[in-house]
Design a protein around this motif. Structure first.
Motif, PDB file in Angstrom:
ATOM      1  N   THR A 160      -3.705   6.582   1.824  1.00  0.00           N
ATOM      2  CA  THR A 160      -4.395   6.082   3.020  1.00  0.00           C
ATOM      3  C   THR A 160      -5.797   6.689   3.201  1.00  0.00           C
ATOM      4  OG1 THR A 160      -3.323   7.735   4.384  1.00  0.00           O
ATOM      5  CG2 THR A 160      -2.275   5.574   4.310  1.00  0.00           C
ATOM      6  N   SER A 169      -6.306  -1.006  -3.443  1.00  0.00           N
ATOM      7  CA  SER A 169      -5.251  -0.335  -2.669  1.00  0.00           C
ATOM      8  C   SER A 169      -3.924  -1.079  -2.682  1.00  0.00           C
ATOM      9  CB  SER A 169      -5.712  -0.130  -1.222  1.00  0.00           C
ATOM     10  OG  SER A 169      -6.094  -1.359  -0.661  1.00  0.00           O
ATOM     11  N   LEU A 170      -3.924  -2.353  -3.066  1.00  0.00           N
ATOM     12  CA  LEU A 170      -2.657  -3.109  -3.121  1.00  0.00           C
ATOM     13  C   LEU A 170      -2.055  -2.968  -4.511  1.00  0.00           C
ATOM     14  CD1 LEU A 170      -3.637  -6.374  -1.200  1.00  0.00           C
ATOM     15  CD2 LEU A 170      -2.037  -4.608  -0.432  1.00  0.00           C
ATOM     16  N   HIS A 171      -0.820  -2.508  -4.573  1.00  0.00           N
ATOM     17  CA  HIS A 171      -0.166  -2.280  -5.867  1.00  0.00           C
ATOM     18  C   HIS A 171       1.127  -3.085  -5.956  1.00  0.00           C
ATOM     19  CE1 HIS A 171      -2.858   1.122  -6.310  1.00  0.00           C
ATOM     20  NE2 HIS A 171      -2.436   1.600  -5.146  1.00  0.00           N
ATOM     21  N   THR A 173      -3.125  -8.724   5.850  1.00  0.00           N
ATOM     22  CA  THR A 173      -2.943  -7.983   4.596  1.00  0.00           C
ATOM     23  C   THR A 173      -4.259  -7.335   4.180  1.00  0.00           C
ATOM     24  OG1 THR A 173      -1.010  -9.164   3.802  1.00  0.00           O
ATOM     25  CG2 THR A 173      -2.505  -8.336   2.108  1.00  0.00           C
ATOM     26  N   SER A 213      -4.458  -4.246   6.299  1.00  0.00           N
ATOM     27  CA  SER A 213      -3.560  -3.197   5.763  1.00  0.00           C
ATOM     28  C   SER A 213      -4.186  -2.544   4.544  1.00  0.00           C
ATOM     29  CB  SER A 213      -2.210  -3.790   5.329  1.00  0.00           C
ATOM     30  OG  SER A 213      -1.555  -4.391   6.396  1.00  0.00           O
ATOM     31  N   ALA A 214      -4.767  -3.380   3.664  1.00  0.00           N
ATOM     32  CA  ALA A 214      -5.299  -2.875   2.402  1.00  0.00           C
ATOM     33  C   ALA A 214      -6.574  -2.060   2.586  1.00  0.00           C
ATOM     34  CB  ALA A 214      -5.556  -4.042   1.451  1.00  0.00           C
ATOM     35  N   VAL A 267       0.856  -1.187   0.000  1.00  0.00           N
ATOM     36  CA  VAL A 267       0.000   0.000   0.000  1.00  0.00           C
ATOM     37  C   VAL A 267       0.893   1.238   0.000  1.00  0.00           C
ATOM     38  CG1 VAL A 267      -2.069  -1.003   1.051  1.00  0.00           C
ATOM     39  CG2 VAL A 267      -0.184  -0.256   2.528  1.00  0.00           C
ATOM     40  N   PRO A 278      -9.514  -4.398  -1.316  1.00  0.00           N
ATOM     41  CA  PRO A 278      -8.057  -4.616  -1.268  1.00  0.00           C
ATOM     42  C   PRO A 278      -7.420  -4.574  -2.650  1.00  0.00           C
ATOM     43  CG  PRO A 278      -9.188  -6.190   0.155  1.00  0.00           C
ATOM     44  CD  PRO A 278     -10.257  -5.444  -0.599  1.00  0.00           C
ATOM     45  N   ALA A 305      -6.169 -11.193  -2.137  1.00  0.00           N
ATOM     46  CA  ALA A 305      -6.613 -10.614  -0.860  1.00  0.00           C
ATOM     47  C   ALA A 305      -8.112 -10.314  -0.910  1.00  0.00           C
ATOM     48  CB  ALA A 305      -5.823  -9.339  -0.560  1.00  0.00           C
ATOM     49  N   GLU A 306      -8.575  -9.912  -2.084  1.00  0.00           N
ATOM     50  CA  GLU A 306     -10.005  -9.635  -2.256  1.00  0.00           C
ATOM     51  C   GLU A 306     -10.814 -10.919  -1.985  1.00  0.00           C
ATOM     52  OE1 GLU A 306     -10.804  -6.346  -3.590  1.00  0.00           O
ATOM     53  OE2 GLU A 306     -12.897  -6.770  -3.122  1.00  0.00           O
ATOM     54  N   GLY A 317      -3.549  -8.625  -5.156  1.00  0.00           N
ATOM     55  CA  GLY A 317      -4.708  -7.836  -4.728  1.00  0.00           C
ATOM     56  C   GLY A 317      -6.000  -8.624  -4.880  1.00  0.00           C
TER      57      GLY A 317
END
Ligand code: NDP
Length: 444
Positions: free
Chosen positions: A37, A53-55, A82, A85-86, A32, A50, A401-402, A398
């Motif tokens: 943020t 925001s996750l790259h 994670t 965080s995302a 991130v 997620p 995580a999704e 990403g």
């Protein structure tokens, strides 16, 4: 990176070959960004994504400091931290990085405008910082996520109690969803030889957590015959909790939310299973009002399954939605052991059921060094198995995580790092052959 990968893939590379291999100045890592943020401000939690925001970023390779190790990451896995965080919930993790750097000047390199996340890895040691013994360039490893300093006495009996305790890849930078990662040397453990890289990277965080939560004296200290109610029994933590209960002679009562997940836990050997969706449990009448009649209905169903017994232990992590029911259904003198609050951290329960029936609530978090090592030993000996269901390439972390956030997964979701494809890294083919059905149980 290509030369590095060739060295890792070659069967006859010596430690010197690894020590001499050129380390790229940059690597690809998933994380991130500090200037994003605010991107979900005003957006309800369930609408945050997620995958947005996750790259995948290019990251300058850090130098390992004293006691640190640079690892070539072959594979990693998604943990729920994670997801947190995302989502930038409950707070952006950059605050943790800034505090780490503020409190420990030697950790200043962790405070960056990016945060490479991920708290699991399997891979190969590339470089060791000053003072590192026991592992050398070329060591094939997995890493657990406990980062401690041990400079105060608080953690000397139980490293989780260290006042500088952090979770690597969540409260520190240079995590495992990447091609390279920075860890402390005492996080390293030998890679289980019968597993592929992605299988080996699936377990450390959740297996160690479930081990402390259930087996350790620091958690519920489970014994033979204990009835253990396991929420999310086909999820990350729960799929290991179920194995640990069965291995230890306990009786799991597995709660899941679909027939497919019910089938999975039955295939692990669980006989007592509740499909919470099919039963339509609603433990809250509205967002502020719990429904004790639903606790009672749930307790009755457990008794029906168990022949009239209540759980000795409740393995808690969903939090707000289930906690009142968990406290209610635990037997007299029983233990509710909690490590999380996925559905909300402000819990409501009726304290009369706790004190009048002499129950205990135990808080637990990851695992100390020794517990993590013992949990990994179970994996290495083929006594507990990774529950890997799907594997994504690094560029799609990403989406991985999704899937975990949307609860469309089962078991663990893996992510490849440098490994060019699945199935690589196995050295102990005999043990693998013996446990192959268990290794593939969760695969989709
Ligand atoms: P997963 O998403 O893989 O599994 C969680 C399971 O819980 C799901 O499969 C789901 O199962 C069940 N679940 C989710 N929401 C609810 C709900 N509202 N009511 C009942 N069951 C629910 O996540 P993990 O197991 O990896 O992690 C779970 C939580 O534990 C997370 O919040 C994570 O941050 C935390 N955690 C904490 C650790 C620590 O050290 N403190 C370590 C590891 C995780 P189903 O739908 O089938 O019922």
């Amino acid at each position: 990176m290509q030369q590095l990968l060739q060295t890792i893939m070659s069967d006859d590379a010596e430690p010197d070959d690894f020590a001499n291999v050129e380390i790229p100045e940059h690597y690809r890592g998933v994380g991130v960004l500090a200037d994003e943020t605010e991107m979900f401000v005003g957006v309800a939690s369930e609408e945050r994504s997620p995958a947005k925001s996750l790259h995948l970023q290019s990251v300058a390779t850090p130098q390992p400091g004293p006691g640190e190790v640079l690892v070539a990451v072959m594979a990693s896995s998604i943990n729920y931290n994670t997801v947190w965080s995302a989502l930038f919930e409950p707070r952006p993790t950059f605050k943790f990085l800034a505090r780490y750097a503020r409190e420990m000047p030697e950790a200043a390199h962790h405070d960056q405008p990016f945060h490479v996340v991920g708290s699991d890895l399997s891979g190969v040691v590339l470089r060791t910082g000053p003072g590192v013994r026991g592992f050398q360039p070329g060591s094939r490893v997995v890493a657990h996520c406990l980062s401690v300093e041990l400079s105060s006495s608080d953690g000397h009996n139980d490293t989780m109690l260290d006042s500088d305790q952090r979770i690597w890849g969540y409260e520190t930078n240079y995590g495992g969803l990447a091609e390279l990662a920075l860890v402390k040397a005492n996080q390293l453990m030998p890679k289980p030889d019968h597993l592929s890289w992605e299988e080996a990277a699936a377990s450390q965080l959740v297996n160690s957590t479930a081990y402390r939560q259930l087996v350790s004296r620091n958690g519920a200290d489970m014994k033979q015959g204990d009835l253990v109610l396991i929420w999310g029994a086909a999820g990350g933590l729960g799929s290991y909790a179920t194995q640990l209960v069965l291995n230890g002679g306990g009786i799991p009562v597995c709660v899941v939310s679909s027939p497919g997940k019910a089938e999975l836990v039955r295939s692990m050997g669980a006989e007592l299973v509740i499909d919470r969706s099919a039963e339509g449990y609603r433990f809250w009448k509205d967002p502020d009002t719990p429904d004790p009649s639903e606790w009672r209905r749930f307790g009755s169903q457990i008794r029906e399954l168990t022949g009239g017994e209540d759980p000795d232990i409740v393995f808690e992590h969903p939090g707000r939605e289930t906690f009142g029911a968990s406290v209610y259904v635990a037997r007299r003198g029983g233990t509710i052991v909690t490590c999380a609050s996925t559905s909300g951290y402000e819990h409501t329960f009726d304290n009369r059921y706790l004190w009048m029936h002499l129950k205990r609530i135990v808080g637990t978090h990851f695992a100390n060094y020794r517990e993590a090592w013992e949990a990994n030993r179970l994996i290495r000996r083929g006594m507990v198995h990774p529950t890997l269901s799907r594997v994504f390439p690094l560029a799609e972390a990403g989406l991985a995580a999704e899937a975990v956030y949307r609860n469309t997964h089962s078991g663990k979701v893996g992510v490849l790092g440098l490994a060019p494809r699945e199935g690589l890294g196995v050295r102990d083919h005999a043990l693998r052959e013996r446990v192959l059905p268990q290794l593939n149980r969760f695969r989709e």
